[in-house]
Each structure stands twice: as structure tokens, then as C-alpha cells.
Design a protein around this motif. Structure first.
Motif, PDB file in Angstrom:
ATOM      1  N   ALA A 176       1.001  -1.260  -0.036  1.00 10.52           N
ATOM      2  CA  ALA A 176      -0.139  -0.056  -0.261  1.00 10.52           C
ATOM      3  C   ALA A 176       0.617   1.570  -0.107  1.00 10.52           C
ATOM      4  O   ALA A 176       1.007   2.219  -0.623  1.00 10.52           O
ATOM      5  CB  ALA A 176      -0.846   0.198   1.214  1.00 10.52           C
ATOM      6  N   ARG A 177       2.020   1.512   0.682  1.00  7.84           N
ATOM      7  CA  ARG A 177       2.584   2.684   0.687  1.00  7.84           C
ATOM      8  C   ARG A 177       3.131   2.611  -0.128  1.00  7.84           C
ATOM      9  O   ARG A 177       3.778   3.989  -1.063  1.00  7.84           O
ATOM     10  CB  ARG A 177       4.132   2.543   1.831  1.00  7.84           C
ATOM     11  N   SER A 178       3.608   1.309  -1.059  1.00  8.26           N
ATOM     12  CA  SER A 178       4.817   1.777  -2.994  1.00  8.26           C
ATOM     13  C   SER A 178       3.882   2.043  -3.617  1.00  8.26           C
ATOM     14  O   SER A 178       4.197   2.817  -4.055  1.00  8.26           O
ATOM     15  CB  SER A 178       5.380   0.413  -2.812  1.00  8.26           C
ATOM     16  N   ALA A 179       2.125   1.936  -2.963  1.00  4.32           N
ATOM     17  CA  ALA A 179       1.324   1.902  -4.713  1.00  4.32           C
ATOM     18  C   ALA A 179       1.297   3.357  -3.529  1.00  4.32           C
ATOM     19  O   ALA A 179       1.721   4.440  -5.658  1.00  4.32           O
ATOM     20  CB  ALA A 179       0.031   1.527  -3.963  1.00  4.32           C
ATOM     21  N   PHE A 180       0.758   3.968  -3.093  1.00  8.81           N
ATOM     22  CA  PHE A 180       0.959   5.654  -2.266  1.00  8.81           C
ATOM     23  C   PHE A 180       2.229   6.039  -3.493  1.00  8.81           C
ATOM     24  O   PHE A 180       1.850   7.238  -3.868  1.00  8.81           O
ATOM     25  CB  PHE A 180       0.536   5.887  -1.324  1.00  8.81           C
ATOM     26  N   SER A 181       3.556   5.577  -3.114  1.00 13.38           N
ATOM     27  CA  SER A 181       4.684   6.512  -3.243  1.00 13.38           C
ATOM     28  C   SER A 181       5.101   6.499  -4.787  1.00 13.38           C
ATOM     29  O   SER A 181       5.203   7.520  -5.137  1.00 13.38           O
ATOM     30  CB  SER A 181       5.943   6.028  -2.910  1.00 13.38           C
TER      31      SER A 181
END
Length: 409
Positions: A176-181
Motif C-alpha cells: 500500500a505504501r509503495s502504491a501511494f508513493s
């Protein structure tokens, strides 16, 4: 031979302790009196009582592990079972048995507590993963980014789960963090491209604004500056390091033009205000010609006034209809006087007016004679009809006579 309620010493120096299963040999004593032997082994009993008491306290008040507690209990139990002390050994066994039950209860309690902590940690991490996956779709880049960083700190403060569960949840959280970034990076890359396009567009607008700043074609240039401002707003924002500089240049070019225009307009307004004052004085001079009694003199005077009027420049736009209307009023009065003079002195018009008047007068006289004759003959209806016709002819005659008077006849 010596004895007490829990033990005795026989004549050979052998020391016994009394238990529920009968007497048990404690040891042999040859170093002193039997009383000293009992006292020695009673002190050993008291030492066991103190050790058991200390262990009970540690179990109740410290975080002594169940394993260490069981080891200590086993060690004390061995000493009790060795019968190397004189006292109520059954009471010590009972206390050790109770302590075993306490340690077991504490172990189960801690096990349940760890299970609860693990469940709480699982729910907390699942909640963190759910929130992170929701934030991954957010366009609130700053707020969402800060919240995701805070979630990482919260995650680090939570206990680990079993390896499989912990790894699965961490994988979702990290994804999820990677997708947001990734989305944020793409957004700002696109924003950078848009700002670069805005910078290029605004560079062109600035160049045109600066080229126009020296124009004296006030109306069209002011209109173009308004168009440039609309284009500026539509272009979007450039990069922060360029936006302020471009705006200052753009605004500065406009200020140069509009300051020059304001200066010229101020001079023009002052001149037009003075022109208005002069024209109002001429209008007042023209109005003194009314009413017109001497057409020739009035015409010459108005011609002089009008020549001076034409030599004066523009007046303020809002005052123009009022001051020009005053002159037009005098001009119309002159025109009407000239038309009346023309009609009065025109021979053909006078002849036509006299001829028409004569014809109407003859018709009126004839009708009067016919009315008189009809009455004499007693023909009232004919007389009445002729009288109505007479009224019409008389009205025309009166109008013709009035027109003839304008010719002085």
C-alpha cells in the motif's frame, strides 16, 4: 536421649524427624549434646521455611518465569524430601504444593495475556493495513504521506505475530505504501511537466507584455493587456522558483503602460474640463439670442458663436449631450424663424394662400345663400345638411386665413 514434638535423638546420636509416614532418619550427631543436635536441625528447618517464604514472595510480586520458579520449587522439595531438618515437613510440602499450583495459574494467566496481546496486535496491524490501503488511493498527498509515515512508527511499536501472519500483513502494508508513493511520484512528475509548459507560455506572455509597455495606442493595447491577463490565469502556475519572477515582469510591464496612459488621460481630462467650461460660456451667450426678434442679427451672432465653438476641443463624454443640447435648442429656434420668414416672403406661396382663401370664402358665401333659400322654402332638412357642410368649409377658411396672416396679409 532428647526429643521435641517433631524429632528426637537416640542414645547412639541418631536424629529422627516425625512425619505422617513415621519417623525418618535426619542424620547422626556426635559433636555435642542431643539438645544441640535438635537445635542444629531445627535451624535447618527454619532455613527451609525462610527460603520457601522468599520464593512465595518472588512468585507473587515479581515476573519470575514459571520455569525458574519450578526449578526453585524442585530444589526446595529435594531438601524437604531429604529429611535433613527437624520440623513440620508436611506443612512445607503443602506450601510447596500450593506454590506449584500458584505458578501454574500464573503461567496460564500469562499465556492467556500473551494470547490476548497477540490478538490485539493482530487486530491493530490489520487496522493499520486497512487504513494504509485506503490512503494508497488518496490524492491528499501531504496529509496521506504524513499519515503513512506515522502508521510505520505505530507498526514498529506493536508486538510481532507468528512469522507467517506477520509477513503477510507486512507485505500488504508495504505494498500500500509503495502504491501511494508510485501514484504520488507520477502525479508530481505530471505536475512538473504542466508547470514547465506554464513557464514557457508565461515567458511568451511576458515578452509580449514588455513589448506593449511603450505603446500609445491606448484603447487596443489596454484591451490586449486584459486578454493577456486572462491567458495568464488560464496558463496555470509555473515552478515556484520561476512564478514570482515571471509575474513581477508581467505586472511591471502593465504598470509602465497604464501609468503612461493614466498620465495622458489625466492631462486630457484636465483639458476637456477646461473645454467644457468654455463651451458652457458659449452656450449661455447663444441662449441670450432667444427669443429671436431680429433674424439677421441673431443669425450672424450665432455663426460667430458656432465658429468659436468648433475651435474648442472635446469635452468629457458624460457632459457632451447636455452642453450640445443647449446649442441645438438655439439652432432649432433660428431654423424655425428662417422657415417662417421664408413662408412670409415667398410670392408663390402667398398667391396660393390668397387663391385658396378666396375660393373657400366664395364657397362659404354660396352655402349661406343656399341655407337662407332652403329656410325660405321651408325645407328644414336641407337647411340643416347645408349648415353642417358650412361648418366644415368655415373651419378650412379660418385655417387658410391664419396662414395668410403669416405673410402679413
Amino acid at each position: 536421649m532428647s526429643s521435641d514434638p517433631w524429632g528426637r535423638v537416640d542414645e547412639t546420636g541418631t536424629v529422627y524427624v516425625r512425619t505422617a509416614d513415621g519417623e525418618q532418619v535426619v542424620g547422626s550427631w556426635q559433636a555435642g549434646s542431643p539438645e544441640e543436635a535438635l537445635t542444629y536441625f531445627e535451624r535447618k528447618y527454619e532455613g527451609l521455611v525462610v527460603e520457601i517464604g522468599l520464593l512465595e514472595k518472588r512468585v507473587q510480586t515479581t515476573d519470575l518465569s514459571a520455569k525458574d520458579a519450578q526449578t526453585a520449587i524442585g530444589h526446595l522439595r529435594e531438601q524437604v524430601e531429604a529429611h535433613h531438618a527437624v520440623g513440620d515437613l508436611e506443612a512445607l510440602r503443602a506450601r510447596l504444593d500450593k506454590l506449584v499450583a500458584t505458578v501454574e495459574a500464573r503461567r496460564e494467566e500469562r499465556k492467556a495475556q500473551r494470547a490476548k496481546q497477540s490478538d490485539d496486535a493482530r487486530r491493530s496491524k490489520e487496522d493499520l493495513v486497512t487504513e494504509a490501503e485506503q490512503l494508497a488511493q488518496s490524492d491528499q498527498w501531504r496529509a496521506a504521506g504524513e499519515r503513512l509515515r506515522a502508521l510505520v512508527d505505530i507498526w514498529k511499536g506493536l508486538p510481532r505475530l507468528d512469522r507467517k501472519s506477520d509477513d503477510e500483513l507486512w507485505h500488504r502494508f508495504s505494498h500500500a505504501r509503495s502504491a501511494f508513493s508510485k501514484r504520488r511520484k507520477a502525479h508530481f512528475a505530471q505536475l512538473d511537466a504542466q508547470r514547465e509548459e506554464a513557464r514557457k507560455a508565461k515567458e511568451q506572455l511576458v515578452a509580449e507584455a514588455e513589448a506593449l509597455s511603450g505603446s500609445t495606442d491606448w484603447g487596443p493595447t489596454a484591451a490586449r493587456y486584459r486578454e493577456l491577463m486572462s491567458e495568464w490565469k488560464a496558463a496555470g502556475r509555473a515552478q515556484r522558483e520561476h512564478e514570482d519572477d515571471l509575474w513581477n515582469r508581467f505586472r511591471g510591464a502593465q504598470d509602465v503602460f497604464f501609468a503612461a496612459r493614466s498620465s495622458v488621460f489625466a492631462e486630457r481630462d484636465a483639458e476637456q474640463t477646461e473645454n467644457l467650461k468654455l463651451k458652457e460660456e458659449l452656450a449661455e451667450e447663444a441662449e441670450k439670442l432667444l427669443p429671436i426678434t431680429d433674424l439677421k442679427t441673431a443669425r450672424a451672432a450665432f455663426r460667430s458663436i458656432n465658429e468659436r465653438w468648433e475651435a474648442i476641443g472635446h469635452v468629457p463624454r458624460d457632459a457632451r449631450p447636455r452642453v450640445e443640447g443647449r446649442m441645438h435648442t438655439v439652432e432649432r429656434a433660428l431654423q424655425e424663424a428662417e422657415e417662417a420668414e421664408w413662408r412670409r416672403t415667398n410670392p408663390e406661396a402667398r398667391a396660393r394662400a390668397e387663391g385658396l382663401t378666396g375660393q373657400l370664402q366664395a364657397a362659404v358665401d354660396k352655402l349661406r345663400g343656399q341655407i337662407e333659400q332652403a329656410r325660405t322654402q321651408g325645407n328644414a332638412s336641407r337647411a340643416e345638411k347645408l349648415e353642417r357642410e358650412l361648418e366644415g368649409r368655415q373651419a378650412l377658411l379660418d385655417q387658410a386665413l391664419k396662414g395668410l396672416q403669416e405673410f402679413g396679409g
